[in-house]
Design a protein around this motif. Sequence first.
Motif, PDB file in Angstrom:
ATOM      1  N   PRO A  93      -0.945   3.655   3.627  1.00 41.57           N
ATOM      2  CA  PRO A  93      -1.123   3.964   2.203  1.00 41.57           C
ATOM      3  C   PRO A  93       0.169   4.124   1.403  1.00 41.57           C
ATOM      4  N   LYS A  94       1.207   4.598   2.033  1.00 46.25           N
ATOM      5  CA  LYS A  94       2.473   4.779   1.326  1.00 46.25           C
ATOM      6  C   LYS A  94       3.470   3.657   1.629  1.00 46.25           C
ATOM      7  N   GLY A  95       2.980   2.618   2.265  1.00 46.46           N
ATOM      8  CA  GLY A  95       3.906   1.535   2.620  1.00 46.46           C
ATOM      9  C   GLY A  95       3.281   0.159   2.538  1.00 46.46           C
ATOM     10  N   ALA A  96       2.275   0.009   1.693  1.00 44.67           N
ATOM     11  CA  ALA A  96       1.589  -1.287   1.580  1.00 44.67           C
ATOM     12  C   ALA A  96       2.528  -2.399   1.135  1.00 44.67           C
ATOM     13  N   LYS A  97       3.592  -2.041   0.425  1.00 43.38           N
ATOM     14  CA  LYS A  97       4.547  -3.035  -0.052  1.00 43.38           C
ATOM     15  C   LYS A  97       5.840  -3.044   0.760  1.00 43.38           C
ATOM     16  N   SER A  98       5.821  -2.369   1.902  1.00 37.45           N
ATOM     17  CA  SER A  98       7.044  -2.240   2.689  1.00 37.45           C
ATOM     18  C   SER A  98       7.158  -3.301   3.784  1.00 37.45           C
ATOM     19  N   GLY A  99       6.295  -4.320   3.738  1.00 38.11           N
ATOM     20  CA  GLY A  99       6.287  -5.328   4.797  1.00 38.11           C
ATOM     21  C   GLY A  99       7.655  -5.963   5.029  1.00 38.11           C
ATOM     22  N   LYS A 100       8.062  -5.995   6.284  1.00 40.56           N
ATOM     23  CA  LYS A 100       9.343  -6.576   6.659  1.00 40.56           C
ATOM     24  C   LYS A 100       9.106  -7.636   7.729  1.00 40.56           C
TER      25      LYS A 100
END
Length: 312
Positions: A93-100
């Motif tokens: 939920p706090k990292g949906a855009k943190s894809g690496k």
Amino acid sequence: MHQPAQRDPSDQQRAKRLHRVLVCAAAVPVMLIAAGCSSDSGSADGASKETAGPGATTSADATAAPTVQAAAYKKLPEPCAVLSKKTLTDLVPKGAKSGKEGTSSDTASRGSCSWTSLDNKGVKGSQFRWLNVSLLRFDSSQTQGEGDKLAASYYAKQVQAAQAVTGAKNAKSEPVAGAGDEATAVRYDLKKKEGAFKQQTVVARVENVVVTIDYNGAGLAGDKAPSADTLTKSAEKAVKEAVAAVTSANGAGAGAGSGSGSGGASSTPSKSPSKSPSKSASPSASRSAAKSDAKAPAATASSSASSAADKS
């Protein structure tokens, strides 16, 4: 009157016999030569036919290489795009855009992407989540065999590796239906100094591609641990989406192949994890398939440690 001398009848008979012998003697060499030529010609023809017959067929058969069925899937989807925004919001939920995205020199054969989420509630503690998707595709070859069989072998090794993590507690394995040709979910608890972690590894095979989902969560700084059942359901949902993305990328349509083969049943029996000194566990288990290009066809999953405290 002079009368001619009469010859002795016996002399006349001897003369006639001698004449017949000479005639026959002259004829015999001609017959032998003719017979010899006829015999040699027949032998040569027979040898020629024998050489050009069965022997030639056997030689042609020996040089014909056995055919290997081509692999069904020729490419992989973008690893960081295999999960929907809604699924990522639910899992991290706090990292949906943190894809690496992991590094790979051959994106058509291997790829990975990871996400990290830390919901810091101050004095009430924090909720940590980590998610990793790994994709590995196998091609068919004359030397190694058919792609789907190579993928099935790698799939089994991935499941076994997940079941053999050192320090795992309350381990459980179960088949997952509707995720490609075969899929297995392995879950266990892992106690670390940062807190009690719940680890989920779901491995699925669709044709010649293996999809591995690693998902773990923990309650930190005094917050309660997440539900293992909830995390497992989320990981299973993620693996089904990833499998659908693989089939869609190859023009087979989303969800094609799901539930086929063994109907999602794992070929590896459920068992408690064995103690294996060569396997290491961590709160943030990551797969090295995307980073080890040279070892990809025979690689097994390795869980590399990533401290939750560092993520905080």
